[in-house]
Design an enzyme around this catalytic site. Structure first.
Site, PDB file in Angstrom:
ATOM      1  N   ASN A   7       0.872  -1.171   0.000  1.00 13.55           N
ATOM      2  CA  ASN A   7       0.000   0.000   0.000  1.00 13.55           C
ATOM      3  C   ASN A   7       0.910   1.223   0.000  1.00 13.55           C
ATOM      4  O   ASN A   7       1.487   1.582   1.031  1.00 13.55           O
ATOM      5  CB  ASN A   7      -0.887  -0.049   1.255  1.00 13.55           C
ATOM      6  CG  ASN A   7      -1.839   1.119   1.333  1.00 13.55           C
ATOM      7  OD1 ASN A   7      -1.790   2.040   0.503  1.00 13.55           O
ATOM      8  ND2 ASN A   7      -2.703   1.110   2.333  1.00 13.55           N
ATOM      9  N   LYS A  14       3.245   0.589   3.171  1.00 16.10           N
ATOM     10  CA  LYS A  14       2.874  -0.444   4.137  1.00 16.10           C
ATOM     11  C   LYS A  14       2.938  -1.776   3.399  1.00 16.10           C
ATOM     12  O   LYS A  14       2.572  -1.845   2.225  1.00 16.10           O
ATOM     13  CB  LYS A  14       1.436  -0.222   4.627  1.00 16.10           C
ATOM     14  CG  LYS A  14       1.295   1.002   5.506  1.00 16.10           C
ATOM     15  CD  LYS A  14      -0.115   1.091   6.069  1.00 16.10           C
ATOM     16  CE  LYS A  14      -0.324   2.443   6.707  1.00 16.10           C
ATOM     17  NZ  LYS A  14      -1.688   2.933   6.620  1.00 16.10           N
ATOM     18  N   LEU A 209     -15.284   2.316  10.239  1.00 15.47           N
ATOM     19  CA  LEU A 209     -15.046   3.547  10.999  1.00 15.47           C
ATOM     20  C   LEU A 209     -13.584   3.636  11.423  1.00 15.47           C
ATOM     21  O   LEU A 209     -13.197   3.161  12.494  1.00 15.47           O
ATOM     22  CB  LEU A 209     -15.970   3.582  12.234  1.00 15.47           C
ATOM     23  CG  LEU A 209     -17.468   3.297  11.985  1.00 15.47           C
ATOM     24  CD1 LEU A 209     -18.239   3.281  13.301  1.00 15.47           C
ATOM     25  CD2 LEU A 209     -18.065   4.327  11.030  1.00 15.47           C
ATOM     26  N   GLY A 210     -12.750   4.205  10.551  1.00 15.24           N
ATOM     27  CA  GLY A 210     -11.338   4.434  10.886  1.00 15.24           C
ATOM     28  C   GLY A 210     -11.115   5.942  10.907  1.00 15.24           C
ATOM     29  O   GLY A 210     -12.044   6.701  11.197  1.00 15.24           O
ATOM     30  N   ARG A 241     -12.187  15.096   8.132  1.00 18.89           N
ATOM     31  CA  ARG A 241     -13.012  15.427   6.955  1.00 18.89           C
ATOM     32  C   ARG A 241     -14.445  15.714   7.385  1.00 18.89           C
ATOM     33  O   ARG A 241     -14.981  15.050   8.272  1.00 18.89           O
ATOM     34  CB  ARG A 241     -13.015  14.276   5.954  1.00 18.89           C
ATOM     35  CG  ARG A 241     -11.666  13.992   5.362  1.00 18.89           C
ATOM     36  CD  ARG A 241     -11.788  12.943   4.263  1.00 18.89           C
ATOM     37  NE  ARG A 241     -10.521  12.283   4.074  1.00 18.89           N
ATOM     38  CZ  ARG A 241     -10.363  10.971   3.950  1.00 18.89           C
ATOM     39  NH1 ARG A 241     -11.409  10.175   3.977  1.00 18.89           N
ATOM     40  NH2 ARG A 241      -9.168  10.459   3.782  1.00 18.89           N
ATOM     41  N   ASP A 283      -8.801  12.229  16.778  1.00 21.47           N
ATOM     42  CA  ASP A 283      -8.695  10.837  17.208  1.00 21.47           C
ATOM     43  C   ASP A 283      -9.832  10.477  18.175  1.00 21.47           C
ATOM     44  O   ASP A 283     -10.022  11.143  19.193  1.00 21.47           O
ATOM     45  CB  ASP A 283      -7.337  10.693  17.901  1.00 21.47           C
ATOM     46  CG  ASP A 283      -6.967   9.253  18.126  1.00 21.47           C
ATOM     47  OD1 ASP A 283      -6.091   8.771  17.407  1.00 21.47           O
ATOM     48  OD2 ASP A 283      -7.568   8.621  19.024  1.00 21.47           O
ATOM     49  N   GLY A 333     -14.830   1.175  14.868  1.00 24.09           N
ATOM     50  CA  GLY A 333     -15.889   0.155  14.840  1.00 24.09           C
ATOM     51  C   GLY A 333     -15.507  -1.116  15.594  1.00 24.09           C
ATOM     52  O   GLY A 333     -16.359  -1.763  16.208  1.00 24.09           O
ATOM     53  N   GLU A 334     -14.213  -1.460  15.568  1.00 22.15           N
ATOM     54  CA  GLU A 334     -13.763  -2.693  16.239  1.00 22.15           C
ATOM     55  C   GLU A 334     -13.534  -2.479  17.732  1.00 22.15           C
ATOM     56  O   GLU A 334     -13.577  -3.419  18.507  1.00 22.15           O
ATOM     57  CB  GLU A 334     -12.439  -3.179  15.601  1.00 22.15           C
ATOM     58  CG  GLU A 334     -12.609  -3.652  14.176  1.00 22.15           C
ATOM     59  CD  GLU A 334     -11.272  -3.831  13.444  1.00 22.15           C
ATOM     60  OE1 GLU A 334     -10.209  -3.816  14.098  1.00 22.15           O
ATOM     61  OE2 GLU A 334     -11.303  -3.958  12.209  1.00 22.15           O
ATOM     62  N   GLU A 385      -8.058  -5.906   5.012  1.00 22.76           N
ATOM     63  CA  GLU A 385      -7.991  -5.488   3.607  1.00 22.76           C
ATOM     64  C   GLU A 385      -6.821  -6.165   2.890  1.00 22.76           C
ATOM     65  O   GLU A 385      -6.909  -6.473   1.707  1.00 22.76           O
ATOM     66  CB  GLU A 385      -7.868  -3.964   3.541  1.00 22.76           C
ATOM     67  CG  GLU A 385      -9.152  -3.281   3.999  1.00 22.76           C
ATOM     68  CD  GLU A 385      -8.981  -1.808   4.339  1.00 22.76           C
ATOM     69  OE1 GLU A 385      -8.519  -1.512   5.458  1.00 22.76           O
ATOM     70  OE2 GLU A 385      -9.310  -0.969   3.493  1.00 22.76           O
TER      71      GLU A 385
HETATM   72  P1  ADP Z   1      -6.975   4.262   9.523  1.00 24.63           P
HETATM   73  O1  ADP Z   1      -8.212   4.706   8.811  1.00 24.63           O
HETATM   74  O2  ADP Z   1      -5.901   5.286   9.525  1.00 24.63           O
HETATM   75  O3  ADP Z   1      -6.518   2.865   9.148  1.00 24.63           O
HETATM   76  P2  ADP Z   1      -7.839   3.004  11.987  1.00 24.63           P
HETATM   77  O4  ADP Z   1      -8.772   2.052  11.341  1.00 24.63           O
HETATM   78  O5  ADP Z   1      -6.648   2.460  12.666  1.00 24.63           O
HETATM   79  O6  ADP Z   1      -7.422   4.189  11.061  1.00 24.63           O
HETATM   80  O7  ADP Z   1      -8.720   3.814  13.096  1.00 24.63           O
HETATM   81  C1  ADP Z   1      -8.169   4.855  13.831  1.00 24.63           C
HETATM   82  C2  ADP Z   1      -9.252   5.376  14.773  1.00 24.63           C
HETATM   83  O8  ADP Z   1      -9.608   4.316  15.673  1.00 24.63           O
HETATM   84  C3  ADP Z   1      -8.766   6.549  15.636  1.00 24.63           C
HETATM   85  O9  ADP Z   1      -9.764   7.560  15.694  1.00 24.63           O
HETATM   86  C4  ADP Z   1      -8.600   5.890  16.995  1.00 24.63           C
HETATM   87  O10 ADP Z   1      -8.779   6.791  18.072  1.00 24.63           O
HETATM   88  C5  ADP Z   1      -9.731   4.873  16.966  1.00 24.63           C
HETATM   89  N1  ADP Z   1      -9.579   3.881  18.030  1.00 24.63           N
HETATM   90  C6  ADP Z   1      -8.621   2.935  18.175  1.00 24.63           C
HETATM   91  N2  ADP Z   1      -8.792   2.271  19.344  1.00 24.63           N
HETATM   92  C7  ADP Z   1      -9.889   2.824  19.954  1.00 24.63           C
HETATM   93  C8  ADP Z   1     -10.582   2.592  21.170  1.00 24.63           C
HETATM   94  N3  ADP Z   1     -10.193   1.646  22.019  1.00 24.63           N
HETATM   95  N4  ADP Z   1     -11.663   3.360  21.454  1.00 24.63           N
HETATM   96  C9  ADP Z   1     -12.067   4.322  20.603  1.00 24.63           C
HETATM   97  N5  ADP Z   1     -11.459   4.583  19.437  1.00 24.63           N
HETATM   98  C10 ADP Z   1     -10.393   3.860  19.115  1.00 24.63           C
END
Ligand code: ADP
Length: 410
Positions: A7, A14, A209-210, A241, A283, A333-334, A385
């Site tokens: 990626n 990555k 939800l990232g 965004r 974040d 989401g996870e 992915e």
């Molecule tokens: P990317 O889109 O860059 O791959 P990720 O899928 O890793 O991002 O998601 C990053 C988001 O997940 C950040 O907003 C981070 O704060 C959130 N996140 C990670 N762990 C937790 C958690 N335990 N509780 C709430 N949000 C979390």
């Protein structure tokens, strides 16, 4: 088959080396700060501790050379010879209307990917750089492009045409494309497995939800609508965004603040979303921490974030005429039971009932989080992915081999 999944971004690469026999990542890592001082290589073999190296890495060719070298190295490597890499799978962000499936890299395919640069000027050029670098470093190894947009290419026209003159669609291909396709594809297939049902029987909503975030309505296995649009700016509120916005606001701000197009673009992509509303952070972890301290800006950002998800769940259930499964994935989401609970609050009328205990338990791991009686089954599923890219790469390479044999046979 060992597939090297890459990626390539503007200043990062990555990677994962995946053995598709048992879907195992033999090693994974990332080169960051490419072209800057003190580039960084983080590398983790599956069976040994990770290593962190600081180097001078000026471009993508040197970055990928470093990746190949460390995969081969006696101390930190996982293979002995380059020939153990059977194929390379690249994440390519935009395939426009040209690609509804992954594609074996050939000069003709490269031309088509280049034609999509206009649609993703910030992403496709780096993906192309990665493909060119591999051609130099691993010349005999087949490469496959796997597109973020491909899974959404079967959306009906009503879902992808915007309310602007149709001629602009014809002239500039302005339409909804959607992104995060590999993730929506992966978690929807996994949910069908968990339900023990055929995809053709299911109406699902997937929430990726990232830092970037999107949702998709998936009916009979096909993405029939998705929240991201012509670019990844539309839809949900994200880290930085804005998501959905009255387009007149942009014109108004440009006029009032005397912004250039570039500045307006930066405002909407980098300074909006949770960052812009809270004034604290993009974040979600920080936002939740600040909410607990009673910070009102953070609370507004959090509430708005979940409100939009809920709004789209309702909209997509209506579009599909029902809902069987709702899936949460990616960093937020996870890992955030709070976001999942808040986004589903008040949806009991649709048949969505969250089991608080199961929801709290499913953090960083897969789980069903709805009550036994919930009509709609709700899941937290860990996205992968890279695995989709690896298996697609294997499929495309095998198909190409078969086609060659048949061609020879004729
Ligand atoms: P990317 O889109 O860059 O791959 P990720 O899928 O890793 O991002 O998601 C990053 C988001 O997940 C950040 O907003 C981070 O704060 C959130 N996140 C990670 N762990 C937790 C958690 N335990 N509780 C709430 N949000 C979390």
């Amino acid at each position: 088959m060992n597939i090297l999944v890459l990626n390539c971004g503007s200043s990062s690469v990555k990677y994962q080396l995946i053995d598709t026999e048992d879907n195992k990542a033999l090693a994974k890592g990332m080169v960051s700060r490419i072209g800057m001082s003190e580039s960084l290589l983080l590398h983790k073999p599956f069976d040994r501790p990770g290593v962190k190296l600081t180097k001078e890495i000026l471009d993508h060719i040197v970055a990928i050379e470093n990746v190949v070298n460390i995969l081969l190295s006696p101390e930190n490597g996982v293979i002995k010879d380059k020939s153990e890499i059977s194929a390379i799978g690249h994440r390519v962000v935009h395939g426009g209307e040209k690609f509804s499936d992954s594609a074996l890299i050939t000069p003709e395919i490269m031309e088509k990917i280049k034609e999509c640069i206009d649609l993703a000027p910030l992403h496709n050029p780096h993906n192309i750089r990665g493909i060119n670098a591999c051609e130099k470093i691993l010349p005999k190894i087949p490469q496959v492009a796997v597109f973020d947009t491909a899974f959404h290419q079967r959306m009906p026209k009503v879902a992808y045409i915007y309310g602007i003159p149709y001629i602009l669609y014809k002239k500039y291909e302005i339409r909804r494309y959607g992104f995060h396709g590999t993730s929506h594809f992966f978690v929807s297939r996994r949910a069908a497995e968990l339900l023990g049902k055929s995809l053709f029987q299911l109406k699902m909503i997937t929430c990726h939800l990232g830092n970037g975030a999107s949702m998709a309505a998936i009916k009979e296995g096909i993405s029939v609508d998705t929240t991201m649009g012509f670019t990844p700016l539309e839809g949900l509120l994200m880290g930085t965004r804005c998501g959905d916005l009255d387009p007149a606001i942009i014109l108004h701000i440009i006029a009032r603040e005397e912004l250039s197009l570039h500045e307006a673009n930066t405002l909407l992509n980098k300074h909006s979303g949770m960052q812009g509303i809270s004034g604290i952070s993009s974040d979600m972890k920080d936002i939740i921490e600040e909410c607990e301290k009673g910070n009102r800006g953070a609370q507004l950002a959090f509430d708005l974030y979940c409100y939009r998800i809920k709004k789209y769940i309702g909209a997509y259930a209506a579009c599909m005429g029902g809902l069987d499964a709702l899936i949460f994935t990616a960093g937020i989401g996870e890992n955030s039971p709070l976001v999942r609970k808040k986004s589903c609050e008040g949806l009991e009328f649709l048949g969505v009932e969250i089991d608080d205990k199961k929801n709290e338990e499913a953090v960083g791991k897969e789980g069903e989080i709805s009550t036994i009686n919930s009509k709609v089954k709700v899941f937290a599923i860990l996205t992968n992915e890279e695995l989709v890219i690896a298996s697609d790469t294997e499929r495309i390479v095998e198909e190409a081999k078969t086609a060659k044999v048949m061609h020879k046979g004729v």
